[in-house]
Design a protein around this motif. Structure first.
Motif, PDB file in Angstrom:
ATOM      1  N   ASP A 235       0.839  -1.198   0.000  1.00 23.89           N
ATOM      2  CA  ASP A 235       0.000   0.000   0.000  1.00 23.89           C
ATOM      3  C   ASP A 235       0.871   1.245   0.000  1.00 23.89           C
ATOM      4  N   ILE A 236       0.791   2.008  -1.074  1.00 22.29           N
ATOM      5  CA  ILE A 236       1.570   3.247  -1.171  1.00 22.29           C
ATOM      6  C   ILE A 236       0.670   4.478  -1.062  1.00 22.29           C
ATOM      7  N   GLY A 237      -0.642   4.267  -0.964  1.00 22.96           N
ATOM      8  CA  GLY A 237      -1.573   5.389  -0.944  1.00 22.96           C
ATOM      9  C   GLY A 237      -1.789   5.989   0.424  1.00 22.96           C
ATOM     10  N   GLY A 238      -1.962   5.129   1.430  1.00 28.82           N
ATOM     11  CA  GLY A 238      -2.215   5.630   2.772  1.00 28.82           C
ATOM     12  C   GLY A 238      -3.692   5.762   3.068  1.00 28.82           C
ATOM     13  N   ALA A 239      -4.130   6.966   3.428  1.00 32.04           N
ATOM     14  CA  ALA A 239      -5.464   7.199   3.963  1.00 32.04           C
ATOM     15  C   ALA A 239      -6.582   6.698   3.049  1.00 32.04           C
ATOM     16  N   GLU A 240      -6.499   6.967   1.764  1.00 29.66           N
ATOM     17  CA  GLU A 240      -7.617   6.654   0.876  1.00 29.66           C
ATOM     18  C   GLU A 240      -7.541   5.267   0.254  1.00 29.66           C
ATOM     19  N   THR A 241      -6.466   4.553   0.484  1.00 33.13           N
ATOM     20  CA  THR A 241      -6.336   3.214  -0.109  1.00 33.13           C
ATOM     21  C   THR A 241      -6.390   2.097   0.918  1.00 33.13           C
ATOM     22  N   LEU A 242      -6.179   2.408   2.188  1.00 31.85           N
ATOM     23  CA  LEU A 242      -6.106   1.359   3.209  1.00 31.85           C
ATOM     24  C   LEU A 242      -7.385   0.532   3.275  1.00 31.85           C
ATOM     25  N   LYS A 243      -8.527   1.179   3.215  1.00 27.57           N
ATOM     26  CA  LYS A 243      -9.791   0.449   3.301  1.00 27.57           C
ATOM     27  C   LYS A 243      -9.902  -0.579   2.184  1.00 27.57           C
ATOM     28  N   GLN A 244      -9.593  -0.181   0.953  1.00 34.39           N
ATOM     29  CA  GLN A 244      -9.674  -1.109  -0.177  1.00 34.39           C
ATOM     30  C   GLN A 244      -8.603  -2.193  -0.081  1.00 34.39           C
ATOM     31  N   SER A 245      -7.437  -1.832   0.414  1.00 32.43           N
ATOM     32  CA  SER A 245      -6.383  -2.827   0.607  1.00 32.43           C
ATOM     33  C   SER A 245      -6.858  -3.925   1.546  1.00 32.43           C
ATOM     34  N   MET A 246      -7.501  -3.531   2.637  1.00 27.68           N
ATOM     35  CA  MET A 246      -7.982  -4.512   3.601  1.00 27.68           C
ATOM     36  C   MET A 246      -9.128  -5.343   3.033  1.00 27.68           C
ATOM     37  N   ARG A 247      -9.953  -4.734   2.192  1.00 26.43           N
ATOM     38  CA  ARG A 247     -11.070  -5.477   1.586  1.00 26.43           C
ATOM     39  C   ARG A 247     -10.565  -6.549   0.630  1.00 26.43           C
ATOM     40  N   ALA A 248      -9.361  -6.347   0.080  1.00 30.39           N
ATOM     41  CA  ALA A 248      -8.812  -7.325  -0.860  1.00 30.39           C
ATOM     42  C   ALA A 248      -8.153  -8.510  -0.161  1.00 30.39           C
ATOM     43  N   LEU A 249      -7.880  -8.386   1.134  1.00 30.74           N
ATOM     44  CA  LEU A 249      -7.129  -9.413   1.852  1.00 30.74           C
ATOM     45  C   LEU A 249      -7.971 -10.632   2.197  1.00 30.74           C
ATOM     46  N   GLY A 250      -7.337 -11.789   2.127  1.00 32.17           N
ATOM     47  CA  GLY A 250      -7.914 -12.999   2.670  1.00 32.17           C
ATOM     48  C   GLY A 250      -7.510 -13.156   4.125  1.00 32.17           C
TER      49      GLY A 250
END
Length: 338
Positions: A235-250
């Motif tokens: 994750d290189i985005g931070g505030a606006e990408t963390l939520k989507q990063s976590m949604r992609a995780l198994g």
């Protein structure tokens, strides 16, 4: 010799100045720098944004440099004139776990950096350049490549069959994609335009998502995996990408937090972290030993970095930083010095 210096702090105050040629003391090496690469942290450092954690006057910026040894001090055995070397981001971190004293001493921040024709280094603060790389190519390794390497392998243990998400076409992200593919992982890459998505495919991404057209890309990636999720997100985005990063995780997946391009504060869904046994970890450029392992892998696999088509001169450092800040680049923004 010539050096780029910021005084007072601010990108508009970068000037090329004459400073004395350095002389090596015992255990030191003088390197004629040929190239440097830029990182987002350089923009912040030039503006004095690290506060007490950085030099606030007469700063020579940039952390990532490559060049040729031109002189060695007494007691130096591992280097000789003519050796091609690159700098270590943390000069005092040789190996082992992270310690407070080593992260407080970084090039282009607390210490003067590599935006100069020559610089003195401790003999143990350098790594040999892979034989397959030019000075410009090697200058991209000490921070961006090393951070991606640290996230995936030193901390993440990514290997064959793992699923990895990368974000965008900046230096860290493209190195993460290339390294993940070398390890046999399946890569899901996001970016914002058809041209950039095509580049990601050429570098080996199995799946691409346009995050500008699909703001819920985390859910999309989850669907692409058949509901299993991915193992690792860089994750290189931070505030606006963390939520989507976590949604992609198994379950049991990891987010490596590296950049804060979209902001520094984000909401965290704590129950999801706990119930899915997710891991959020920071990743930085690591130790000299880690950079040596990276260099060995790059040489063995003849890996080539993606370098932005615009290569600047030292006298154009301000323009180079503005180019990086504007997000107009693809891959690493580099400066030729020698």
């Amino acid at each position: 010799m010539k050096a780029a210096m910021v005084d007072p702090m601010g990108i508009d105050n970068i000037q090329i100045v004459d400073v004395p040629d350095p002389e090596p003391r015992e255990g030191e090496v003088v390197v004629a720098l040929k190239a440097a690469s830029l990182n987002y942290r350089d923009i912040l450092a030039v503006d004095g944004g690290y506060g007490r954690m950085q030099k606030q006057e007469r700063l020579i910026p940039l952390s990532d440099g490559a060049g040729e040894v031109v002189a060695v001090g007494a007691g130096v055995r591992e280097w000789k004139a003519g050796d091609r070397v690159m700098s270590c981001f943390f000069p005092r971190w040789q190996a082992g776990p992270l310690r407070p004293e080593v992260v407080r001493e970084d090039l282009g921040g607390m210490f003067d950096g590599v935006a100069a024709q020559m610089r003195v280094f401790k003999s143990d603060a350098l790594v040999r350049i892979p034989s397959s790389m030019s000075f410009v190519e090697a200058s991209t390794l000490p921070c961006a490549a090393a951070t991606a390497w640290s996230a995936l392998f030193e901390l993440g243990r990514v290997g064959p069959g793992h699923r990895v998400v990368t974000q965008g076409t900046g230096g860290v992200s493209l190195f993460a994609l290339q390294f993940a593919r070398l390890a046999g992982a399946e890569v899901f890459a996001t970016s914002s335009s058809p041209e950039k998505l095509e580049l990601l495919r050429k570098l080996g991404a199995a799946h691409v998502v346009n995050h500008r057209e699909d703001p819920e890309w985390g859910k999309t990636v989850m669907g692409m995996t058949g509901g299993r999720g991915v193992d690792h997100v860089v994750d290189i985005g931070g505030a606006e990408t963390l939520k989507q990063s976590m949604r992609a995780l198994g379950p049991g997946g990891t987010v490596s937090m590296i950049g804060v391009v979209t902001g520094t504060k984000a909401e965290l869904n704590v129950p999801i972290v706990a119930m899915q046994a997710l891991r959020l970890q920071g990743a930085n450029a690591g130790s000299r030993l880690m950079l040596q392992r990276l260099a060995d892998a790059v040489e063995k696999n003849d890996l080539k970095p993606v370098i932005d088509r615009t290569i600047f001169k030292l006298s154009e450092l301000g323009d180079a930083l503005r180019h990086l800040q504007a997000g107009k680049h693809i891959g690493k923004v580099c400066v030729e010095i020698g």
